[in-house]
Design a protein around this motif. Structure first.
Motif, PDB file in Angstrom:
ATOM      1  N   GLU A 512     -26.557  25.916 -46.162  1.00 55.59           N
ATOM      2  CA  GLU A 512     -25.315  25.969 -45.390  1.00 55.59           C
ATOM      3  C   GLU A 512     -25.561  25.561 -43.934  1.00 55.59           C
ATOM      4  O   GLU A 512     -24.735  24.881 -43.310  1.00 55.59           O
ATOM      5  N   ARG A 513     -26.694  25.995 -43.402  1.00 55.12           N
ATOM      6  CA  ARG A 513     -27.027  25.668 -42.011  1.00 55.12           C
ATOM      7  C   ARG A 513     -27.168  24.161 -41.839  1.00 55.12           C
ATOM      8  O   ARG A 513     -26.748  23.599 -40.815  1.00 55.12           O
ATOM      9  N   ILE A 514     -27.760  23.503 -42.831  1.00 56.14           N
ATOM     10  CA  ILE A 514     -27.871  22.047 -42.781  1.00 56.14           C
ATOM     11  C   ILE A 514     -26.484  21.416 -42.768  1.00 56.14           C
ATOM     12  O   ILE A 514     -26.199  20.489 -41.992  1.00 56.14           O
ATOM     13  N   ALA A 524     -30.959  16.362 -40.689  1.00 59.86           N
ATOM     14  CA  ALA A 524     -31.929  17.393 -41.083  1.00 59.86           C
ATOM     15  C   ALA A 524     -33.000  16.810 -41.984  1.00 59.86           C
ATOM     16  O   ALA A 524     -32.811  15.799 -42.658  1.00 59.86           O
ATOM     17  N   TYR A 525     -34.171  17.504 -41.968  1.00 60.94           N
ATOM     18  CA  TYR A 525     -35.260  17.226 -42.904  1.00 60.94           C
ATOM     19  C   TYR A 525     -35.387  18.395 -43.881  1.00 60.94           C
ATOM     20  O   TYR A 525     -35.195  19.555 -43.500  1.00 60.94           O
ATOM     21  N   MET A 633     -35.034  21.544 -39.781  1.00 62.00           N
ATOM     22  CA  MET A 633     -36.024  21.251 -40.812  1.00 62.00           C
ATOM     23  C   MET A 633     -36.207  22.485 -41.679  1.00 62.00           C
ATOM     24  O   MET A 633     -36.426  23.589 -41.164  1.00 62.00           O
ATOM     25  N   VAL A 634     -36.099  22.300 -42.998  1.00 62.81           N
ATOM     26  CA  VAL A 634     -36.397  23.355 -43.961  1.00 62.81           C
ATOM     27  C   VAL A 634     -37.690  22.973 -44.667  1.00 62.81           C
ATOM     28  O   VAL A 634     -37.764  21.911 -45.296  1.00 62.81           O
ATOM     29  N   GLY A 651     -42.258  19.806 -35.273  1.00 64.21           N
ATOM     30  CA  GLY A 651     -42.106  18.998 -34.075  1.00 64.21           C
ATOM     31  C   GLY A 651     -41.250  17.766 -34.276  1.00 64.21           C
ATOM     32  O   GLY A 651     -40.941  17.055 -33.319  1.00 64.21           O
ATOM     33  N   ARG A 652     -40.822  17.510 -35.535  1.00 66.51           N
ATOM     34  CA  ARG A 652     -39.941  16.370 -35.779  1.00 66.51           C
ATOM     35  C   ARG A 652     -38.495  16.669 -35.419  1.00 66.51           C
ATOM     36  O   ARG A 652     -37.668  15.751 -35.399  1.00 66.51           O
ATOM     37  N   VAL A 653     -38.145  17.948 -35.173  1.00 65.70           N
ATOM     38  CA  VAL A 653     -36.755  18.282 -34.856  1.00 65.70           C
ATOM     39  C   VAL A 653     -36.651  18.750 -33.410  1.00 65.70           C
ATOM     40  O   VAL A 653     -37.639  19.111 -32.775  1.00 65.70           O
TER      41      VAL A 653
END
Length: 769
Positions: A512-514, A524-525, A633-634, A651-653
């Motif tokens: 849901e957050r995504i 998102a990832y 990111m999840v 670190g990608r987000v």
């Protein structure tokens, strides 16, 4: 009598010497005596580490607390369930065929047990170990009247005890000692065997000449080497052990520091291109065009690197900084300074995805300054060339030509850059991004690519140094530049652990957050540990420092509405589930290492352009991928990842103007060491604090050899976690000596100590690293 240099087969016989050589690589007396006890036992109690490693073959002395016959669950029959007690912990032991051992293994019995460690539910045990019953500690009067000892036991350990038997019985006198040495052992060479060989050698050993100068012994209050070697193996008191270990630790630190000091001296006489700043050059033009101000930290680090590459000797510098702290632009400015001096630069990335990303981002940052040879190019322009293994033959040939002719000022690639067929016109600087993903030999290959025998400068970058990197830094081999502050406008990443088994609805909330972030125009990832077609985790071994980690193949996470799978969640499974389930009305992309290079590049371009809302992927996005619009990111099965990987991935987000969020999904139960590790990662964004945690979890690794991390180390006593003061003292000592005598010609004892402590391969490896 014997010396440290004597061969073991001359003293112990060929059969025993061959066994020691096969098990531990020992050939000389010194090899054997440097195989120190890793713990001591006394009165049935262990002294030393309390949690051995899964699969480790150990030997312990303990007292039987209980022994009961119980039915076996999987088949007919009974087993003997035994509980042992030492001062550190209780150990569960299982014997099959209880009728063969129950007459010996009774409550109150003191015995030595040897077997392979297995973990179940975070508790370790031994299954059907070999054992030998030990006599109770005896007084001097008992020794006079004692009857010959009889071996009571089973398996290899009892067999070894019987090999020491003669007409008078078995020599069990070692067990009358206050402290009993316990040695690292294998299935074929038990602690018992090592102990017997050490006693036999020490009985014949001549006094050992001390290699340390008298002023060091006096200044540090050390005992002599001869006393240290005898005391560490056969001590009478704990104080003797401590004094011996203090001396031998310093010897190990000094041996490494002497090698590093000699290496630093060699670097000082090695030539490299001096690349001083050029007024009105490419670097100055790039700085003039920057649309933002560099941070104070970036400017300070840039000055350190600029001064290094201006000298006629090779730079060997580590640039470490938080994820997103701006390391790439610092490295680019250094490359432009080298290009201004007439030389080329190579940038090594660990994956093709990252190499392509670097090529795009550097070209974009440079603009027309990267278009040399094209119409409308700036007069100061250079050329950025990408070279990867999967390129077509024609593109690869063009890239190779640009490297060898010097047309390319910056050549970016993966391991393809270090293949024999790749040549440079005049290589002046090598930048290695996420240096731990390249082997030392690979980096060394680039060092030999300079023009006319010169060595290029080397700059390695990392956000979270792996244990060996920290170790070498602590040991003083690398000059270090550090970026701690985030660029202006960047918010720290928020991380949370999602315990999927305890709170399954929290996983639903993650999806849901995504959706909420995508609704706000962001991306998102979702990261998985493996691809899914019957493979194992992609480039992702279980953290070797993790005790009791669940084995691969056990379910770790579930998604909304899905039945719990029998294996770790794969990227193929999760992509299909999300695309047809919780995220079905979003554009869900797929990226993993087995996709063709063109497909990977196309997916990343779509994600970078915003055409893909959610990227379900493996660790191919671990480092360097820069999509500022991605905010969530999840990480599924987060317990499958090491500390460094988790920090790199998140670190990608949050690389744009919006807050970043990282959710670590795990089936690990609360309170376990694995959960503690995940909570520690979630609790801080300080990469240097996490690097220290990683070092503590994984220990130093083989700091002098090819293993990057783990529990096996060529440092037998010295701890890079706990012995910083010893290392500092050894460093000062080594510099004092090598300043006057770089080749150690006037200190033959120290030269021999270096050779003894570090084998030739380790010394050569250090020289390349």
């Amino acid at each position: 009598m014997a010396t440290l240099a004597d061969r073991l087969d001359h003293l112990l016989g060929h059969k025993t010497a061959d066994a020691l050589s096969d098990a531990f690589g020992m050939t000389t007396v010194e090899d054997l005596l440097r195989h120190y006890p890793h713990r001591y036992a006394t009165q049935g109690a262990e002294l030393g580490e309390s949690r051995p490693v899964e699969g480790q073959h150990i030997t312990i002395i303990a007292r039987v607390e209980s022994a009961q016959e119980v039915p076996m669950k999987s088949r007919a029959g009974k087993r003997l369930a035994v509980r042992l007690r030492s001062d550190r912990h209780t150990i569960d032991v299982t014997f099959f065929n209880p009728h063969k051992v129950k007459h010996n293994i009774k409550p109150g019995v003191r015995a030595m047990f040897s077997g392979t460690v297995k973990y179940f539910r975070d508790k370790w045990s031994l299954t059907h170990p070999s054992y030998v019953v030990l006599p109770e500690p005896r007084t001097a009067d008992d020794l006079v009247s004692a009857a010959p000892a009889r071996v009571r036991g089973a398996g290899a350990l009892a067999g070894l005890a019987r090999t020491a038997q003669d007409a008078a019985g078995v020599d069990m006198s070692v067990f009358d000692r206050a402290l009993i040495p316990m040695y690292p052992a294998t299935r074929d060479v038990e602690s018992w065997t090592v102990m017997r060989c050490v006693r036999q050698v020490l009985d014949q050993l001549d006094p050992v000449e001390d290699p340390l100068p008298d002023w060091v012994l006096a200044d540090r209050g050390f005992i002599g080497l001869d006393e240290a070697l005898r005391s560490v193996h056969l001590p009478d008191t704990k104080e003797e052990v401590d004094r011996a270990r203090d001396r031998l630790k310093f010897d190990e630190a000094a041996a490494v520091q002497l090698v590093l000091a000699q290496r630093r001296h060699d670097v000082e006489v090695r030539s490299a291109p001096a690349c001083a700043r050029r007024d009105g050059g490419l670097a100055e033009e790039f700085d003039r065009r920057l649309p933002f101000e560099l941070t104070a930290g970036q400017l300070a680090v840039a000055e350190e690197i600029s001064a290094d590459v201006s000298r006629p000797h090779p730079m060997n510098r580590l640039l470490q900084g938080e994820v997103g702290s701006g390391k790439t632009i610092v490295a680019l400015r250094a490359m432009l300074q080298v290009i201004d001096a007439g030389h080329q630069c190579a940038l090594l990335a660990p994956t093709e995805v990252l190499a392509a990303q670097h090529a795009r981002s550097l070209t974009a940052m440079l603009g027309d300054l990267a278009s040399a040879g094209e119409l409308g190019a700036h007069e100061l322009a250079t050329r950025v060339t990408l070279l990867t293994g999967s390129m077509s033959t024609a593109r690869k040939r063009k890239a190779l030509n640009e490297a060898v002719t010097g047309d390319a000022g910056i050549v970016i690639g993966t391991h393809a850059l270090i293949q024999d067929g790749v040549n440079f016109f005049d290589l002046g600087l090598v930048v290695v991004d996420e240096q731990h993903r390249f082997g030392v030999e690979q980096r060394d290959s680039l060092r030999s690519r300079g023009r006319d025998g010169a060595s290029p400068h080397v700059l390695v970058m990392t956000a979270t140094p792996i244990p060996r990197t920290i170790a070498m830094t602590v040991l003083g081999d690398l000059e270090v530049s550090t970026l701690r502050e985030l660029p202006r406008g960047r918010s720290p990443i928020v991380s949370r652990v999602v315990p999927a088994k305890v709170h399954p609805t929290w996983v639903d909330r993650a999806w849901e957050r995504i959706r909420e972030e995508v609704a706000d125009g962001r991306q998102a990832y979702v990261v998985c540990s493996r691809i899914g077609d019957g493979d194992t985790d992609e480039d992702l071994p279980v953290d070797p420092g993790e005790q009791g980690a669940a084995p691969a193949g056990k379910s770790r996470a579930r998604a909304s509405g899905a039945q719990e799978p029998p294996e770790t969640t794969s990227v193929l499974e999760l992509h299909e589930m999300l695309a047809s389930g919780p995220l079905r009305d979003l554009n869900v992309g797929l990226l993993h290492g087995r996709l063709p290079a063109d497909d990977k590049d196309a997916v990343m371009r779509e994600f970078n352009d915003g055409a893909v809302d959610v990227l379900v992927c493996t660790t191919v996005v671990e480092v360097g991928v820069d999509v500022p619009n991605a905010t969530v990111m999840v990480i599924v099965d987060a317990d499958r990842f090491g500390v460094s990987q988790l920090h790199q991935l998140r670190g990608r987000v949050g690389r744009g103007g919006h807050q970043g969020l990282c959710l670590l999904v795990t089936d690990t139960k609360p309170g376990s060491p694995t959960m503690t590790r995940l909570q520690a990662v979630a609790g801080t964004t300080d990469g240097f604090e996490l690097a220290q945690l990683d070092l503590q979890l994984r220990r130093e690794g083989d700091v002098l050899g090819k293993a990057q991390s783990g529990t096996v180390t060529t440092l037998r006593l010295l701890s890079l976690v706990d012995d910083g003061d010893v290392i500092e003292a050894a460093r000062a000592f080594a510099r004092t000596v090598t300043d006057q005598d770089p080749g150690l010609r006037e200190h033959p004892g120290l030269a021999s100590m270096v050779t003894a402590a570090l084998d030739t391969e380790s010394i050569e490896y250090l020289d390349k690293s």
